[in-house]
Enzyme design. Structure first.
Site, short mmCIF file in Angstrom:
data_model
loop_
_atom_site.label_atom_id
_atom_site.label_comp_id
_atom_site.label_asym_id
_atom_site.label_seq_id
_atom_site.Cartn_x
_atom_site.Cartn_y
_atom_site.Cartn_z
N TYR A 129 15.79 7.58 -6.61
CA TYR A 129 14.36 7.26 -6.39
C TYR A 129 14.48 5.78 -6.82
CZ TYR A 129 9.45 7.94 -7.33
OH TYR A 129 8.02 7.92 -7.24
N ARG A 182 5.31 1.20 5.86
CA ARG A 182 5.38 0.48 4.32
C ARG A 182 6.12 1.12 3.37
NH1 ARG A 182 4.97 1.67 -0.16
NH2 ARG A 182 2.83 2.33 -1.04
N LYS A 200 11.34 11.69 -3.13
CA LYS A 200 10.26 12.15 -3.58
C LYS A 200 10.47 13.61 -3.96
CE LYS A 200 7.60 8.46 -3.75
NZ LYS A 200 6.72 8.20 -4.73
N ASP A 272 3.75 6.17 1.87
CA ASP A 272 4.34 5.08 2.24
C ASP A 272 3.91 4.77 3.74
OD1 ASP A 272 5.22 4.68 -0.31
OD2 ASP A 272 7.18 4.26 0.23
N ASP A 294 -0.01 10.05 -1.94
CA ASP A 294 0.71 9.68 -3.20
C ASP A 294 0.09 8.22 -3.48
OD1 ASP A 294 2.18 10.10 -5.41
OD2 ASP A 294 3.55 9.20 -4.33
N ASP A 295 0.37 7.30 -2.70
CA ASP A 295 0.14 5.75 -2.86
C ASP A 295 -1.27 5.54 -3.26
OD1 ASP A 295 3.05 4.96 -2.12
OD2 ASP A 295 2.27 5.75 -0.26
N ASN A 491 4.83 4.64 -12.85
CA ASN A 491 5.15 5.26 -11.54
C ASN A 491 4.40 6.39 -11.02
OD1 ASN A 491 6.72 6.63 -9.39
ND2 ASN A 491 7.76 4.52 -9.39
N1 NAD Z 1 4.13 2.06 -9.04
C1 NAD Z 1 3.66 2.99 -8.66
O1 NAD Z 1 3.66 4.18 -8.61
C2 NAD Z 1 3.49 2.46 -6.96
C3 NAD Z 1 2.75 3.41 -6.28
C4 NAD Z 1 2.34 2.80 -4.91
C5 NAD Z 1 2.60 1.65 -4.40
N2 NAD Z 1 3.24 1.04 -5.18
C6 NAD Z 1 3.89 -0.47 -4.74
O2 NAD Z 1 2.75 -1.37 -4.46
C7 NAD Z 1 2.99 -2.20 -3.55
C8 NAD Z 1 1.68 -2.29 -2.60
O3 NAD Z 1 1.54 -0.97 -1.81
P1 NAD Z 1 0.53 -0.76 -0.85
O4 NAD Z 1 0.48 0.58 -0.43
O5 NAD Z 1 -0.88 -0.99 -1.77
O6 NAD Z 1 0.65 -1.93 -0.03
P2 NAD Z 1 -0.20 -2.53 1.09
O7 NAD Z 1 0.62 -2.96 2.26
O8 NAD Z 1 -1.12 -1.44 1.51
O9 NAD Z 1 -0.96 -3.73 0.31
C9 NAD Z 1 -0.45 -4.74 -0.14
C10 NAD Z 1 -1.48 -5.77 -0.62
O10 NAD Z 1 -0.99 -6.83 -1.29
C11 NAD Z 1 -1.50 -8.00 -0.64
N3 NAD Z 1 -0.53 -9.08 -0.98
C12 NAD Z 1 0.31 -9.44 -0.13
N4 NAD Z 1 0.70 -10.65 -0.39
C13 NAD Z 1 0.11 -11.28 -1.32
C14 NAD Z 1 0.02 -11.93 -2.29
N5 NAD Z 1 0.98 -13.21 -2.20
N6 NAD Z 1 -1.18 -12.18 -3.49
C15 NAD Z 1 -1.73 -11.40 -3.48
N7 NAD Z 1 -1.72 -10.16 -2.80
C16 NAD Z 1 -0.83 -10.01 -1.92
C17 NAD Z 1 -1.90 -7.76 0.70
O11 NAD Z 1 -2.68 -8.53 1.22
C18 NAD Z 1 -2.18 -6.21 0.79
O12 NAD Z 1 -3.70 -6.37 0.21
C19 NAD Z 1 4.29 -1.88 -2.97
O13 NAD Z 1 5.28 -2.77 -3.43
C20 NAD Z 1 4.51 -0.63 -3.57
O14 NAD Z 1 5.91 -0.24 -3.93
C21 NAD Z 1 3.70 1.06 -6.66
O1 LMR Z 2 8.00 5.40 -4.64
C1 LMR Z 2 7.78 4.91 -5.51
O2 LMR Z 2 8.62 4.63 -6.62
C2 LMR Z 2 6.38 4.69 -5.99
C3 LMR Z 2 5.49 4.57 -4.79
O3 LMR Z 2 5.24 5.53 -4.24
C4 LMR Z 2 5.59 3.20 -3.92
O4 LMR Z 2 5.35 3.72 -2.80
O5 LMR Z 2 6.20 2.37 -4.53
MG MG Z 3 5.02 5.54 -2.22
#
Ligand code: NAD
Ligand code: LMR
Ligand code: MG
Length: 604
Positions: A129, A182, A200, A272, A294-295, A491
């Site tokens: 993961y 993504r 996943k 994603d 999920d996201d 997460n």
């Molecule tokens: N921890 C978790 O469980 C979890 C879950 C989902 C997503 N994520 C992570 O979150 C991140 C984003 O996912 P997403 O689906 O929202 O992506 P996304 O592409 O939909 O959104 C990214 C956002 O970040 C913004 N961004 C880019 N550069 C930036 C900057 N310099 N300053 C401020 N904002 C900025 C973009 O404008 C956009 O609004 C990914 O790295 C993903 O791995 C983590």
């Molecule tokens: O895949 C992960 O670890 C969490 C989340 O779904 C992500 O997109 O980052």
């Molecule tokens: Mg994800």
């Protein structure tokens, strides 16, 4: 003395694990070498002699029969020696070597693979993961040996209804689907994103006990806009730009129709997808099919649980959540999902549905989002700041993160931007002025390189009293004075397995807001006050099966309360309705698959 007692207890647990419940028989429609080459049924040297005779395996294996325990120990020994032999190699090389050894076992013997995964989840989750899965996706062309899951491409239009029958399993419970647009914070990885559904679903088996014969990872390859991949001779996907608009949607429509025609009770998790399609597909399908994103939805619940934990860590009552100032960096599917759920929670607490978002600030790549923003995204619009009374003065459209943190003095700084290191020293030092007694830093972007800051930097620049959580794992931070700063992994893995399992066992045909809310509340209330005081907001990943059982039961109960539960297998809606909370937990636990060798019975 204490250590001796603990060792004895651990030995006993070990002994129990290997002599656990007597498994029921498993029907297999093949014989001989075909069984050895099928990881669902293969037991390697573990086939007893009688089974070798019955299944035409005699002579195809070395004569000595190894027990499951011996096979397990043998694998762990190879894993530990790999660790020893590679300790001086670069991190990426070691991580990929570990992934390879696990993947080889996965390809050969699923029962043993899932057992070592479940028992060593803390060590192995970072390999199968986040973060290693990200590296695997990036290097997929070179790592590819055998296919896993299904691939539907834009070239398969019109064929999907028949293609879906190419999948060998009669039943499928859980599907994780991506279009690779993504992948974590790594951007568009096209067909190479298949690693994410695989990872996943491994978590579904490990955490939720979904039977691995009933999972299906899916890649919808609609092209890629990643120039480097399009030019890579080893790239395994369609070499064309991504489909857009109606053309894109018609491919997903066809896939969804095909899946639910063959497996009407399956659950599809979208994973994603780039933001525009993440929201659009969620809206398009969520009432029609049993699916969730999920996201957007899983992440929201986990973040909300963390936010409520941060309130408790300050010694305040949960109702004080409405007063917490929260700065969210990243206005994508995850960031907006979190704010939507946080807003719902505030509305529930205040009883005010039409409330303004006085305490949320949202930034994207162009800085603070205000009502002055041109072409504002519809999903972000409800969170745009105004300039009227009650607003903090001097915060203009596009204000930088440092400016926002300095002016707002937030209780929580939460990153879902995908931008590694964006919570730099200046930003973190500005958090020292937070109005909270326990400022919270949630650097939730994945993989590790994309985390908004490291755990060490958060404790160093904000202070030892900070509450820290990250999407990918970091080690606890030792302050050198005998104290440690606890690191949490915020997460969505703490919720999606339970959402999927609970939905499956409830037999609900769609996943309601109430079911998702119940999942989040269950996670939020899981930790004790003492743990929270110590800055521990989420359970250890070692107890992920336990927390998933509780989340699953909460989801079943919410489905029952909303009259959505239609039952599962022999358990009908009426029986579900009459189950107490404890009985529901027991029902969920009973339905979780656990890896032990079942006697194989051959049937033509
Ligand atoms: N921890 C978790 O469980 C979890 C879950 C989902 C997503 N994520 C992570 O979150 C991140 C984003 O996912 P997403 O689906 O929202 O992506 P996304 O592409 O939909 O959104 C990214 C956002 O970040 C913004 N961004 C880019 N550069 C930036 C900057 N310099 N300053 C401020 N904002 C900025 C973009 O404008 C956009 O609004 C990914 O790295 C993903 O791995 C983590
Ligand atoms: O895949 C992960 O670890 C969490 C989340 O779904 C992500 O997109 O980052
Ligand atoms: Mg994800």
């Amino acid at each position: 003395m204490w250590n001796l007692a603990r060792a004895a207890a651990s030995n006993l647990r070990q002994a129990r694990r290997f002599s656990a419940a007597i498994p029921g028989p498993c029907i297999v429609h093949k014989r001989g070498a075909d069984i050895l080459h099928d990881p669902w049924f293969n037991k390697d040297t573990g086939f007893p002699l009688t089974e070798r005779d019955r299944l035409g395996l005699r002579g195809l294996l070395p004569p000595r029969v190894m027990s499951f325990e011996q096979q397990y120990d043998r694998f762990m020994e190879s894993f530990r020696s790999l660790e020893k032999n590679t300790h001086d190699q670069p991190d990426n090389v070691v991580s990929l070597a570990k992934w390879r050894i696990l993947n080889r076992l996965h390809d050969r013997n699923e029962t043993l693979y899932y057992r070592v995964l479940i028992d060593n989840i803390k060590d192995f989750a970072p390999i199968i993961y986040t973060p290693t899965v990200g590296l695997v996706c990036q290097n997929y062309g070179g790592l590819f040996r055998r296919p896993r899951g299904m691939y539907f491409s834009a070239k398969d239009k019109g064929e999907m209804m028949s293609m879906i029958y190419n999948w060998p399993a009669e039943e499928v419970d859980m599907i994780v689907l991506t279009d690779g647009s993504r992948i974590l914070g790594l951007g568009d990885l096209g067909v190479q994103g298949i690693g994410i559904p695989i990872g996943k679903l491994d978590m579904y088996v490990a955490a939720a006990g979904i039977n691995p014969q009933k999972i299906l990872p899916v890649m919808l390859d609609v092209g890629t806009n990643n120039k480097r991949l399009l030019e890579d001779p080893l790239y395994l996907g369609l070499r064309q730009p991504r489909l857009e608009g109606e053309e894109y949607l018609s491919i997903i429509d066809e896939f969804m129709e095909a899946v639910f025609r063959r497996w009407p009770k399956a659950i599809v998790q979208f994973e994603d997808f780039q933001m525009k399609w993440a929201f659009e597909t969620l809206q398009r399908y969520r009432k029609r099919f049993c699916m969730f994103n999920d996201d957007i939805q899983g992440t929201a619940g986990v973040a909300l649980a963390g936010l409520l934990g941060a309130v408790r860590a300050q010694g305040r009552s949960l109702q004080d959540f409405v007063k917490q100032k929260i700065v969210v960096v990243g206005a994508g599917s995850a960031g907006i999902g979190v704010l939507n759920m946080a807003k719902q929670a505030v509305s529930r607490m205040t009883g005010d549905n039409g409330m303004e978002n006085h305490n949320f600030w949202l930034l994207d790549k162009d800085g603070l989002i205000t009502k002055e923003r041109k072409d504002i995204d519809a999903a972000a619009a409800p969170f745009a700041r105004g300039f009227g009374p009650g607003e903090i003065e001097g915060l203009r459209e596009g204000a930088s993160l440092t400016e926002v943190v300095k002016k707002v003095k937030p209780h929580v700084l939460l990153g879902l931007s995908g931008v590694g290191g964006i919570f730099n020293e200046e930003v973190l030092k500005a958090m020292q002025e937070s109005e909270s007694t326990r400022p919270a830093i949630f650097a939730m972007s994945n993989p590790t390189m994309n985390a908004e800051c490291t755990a060490a930097d958060a404790f160093k620049h904000v202070g030892e009293n900070v509450v820290f959580a990250s999407g990918s794992p970091f080690a606890n931070v030792h302050f050198g004075n005998g104290k440690i700063g606890h690191v949490n992994q915020a997460n969505n893995m703490y919720l999606f397995p339970g959402i999927g399992l609970g939905t499956l066992l409830s037999g609900a045909h769609f996943i309601s807001d109430g079911m998702l809310q119940a999942a989040a509340e269950c996670l939020a209330s899981y930790m004790t006050d003492e743990e929270i005081q110590n800055g521990i907001l989420f359970p250890s990943i070692s107890s992920i099966r336990h927390i998933t059982t509780q989340v699953g039961a909460a989801v079943v109960q919410a489905a029952v309360a909303e009259d959505l539960a239609e039952g599962h297998g022999e358990i009908g809606p009426r029986e579900l309705m009459h189950m107490s909370k404890e009985e529901t937990v027991e029902y969920v636990a009973r339905n979780m698959w656990y890896p032990i060798y079942s006697p194989l019975v051959h049937e033509k």
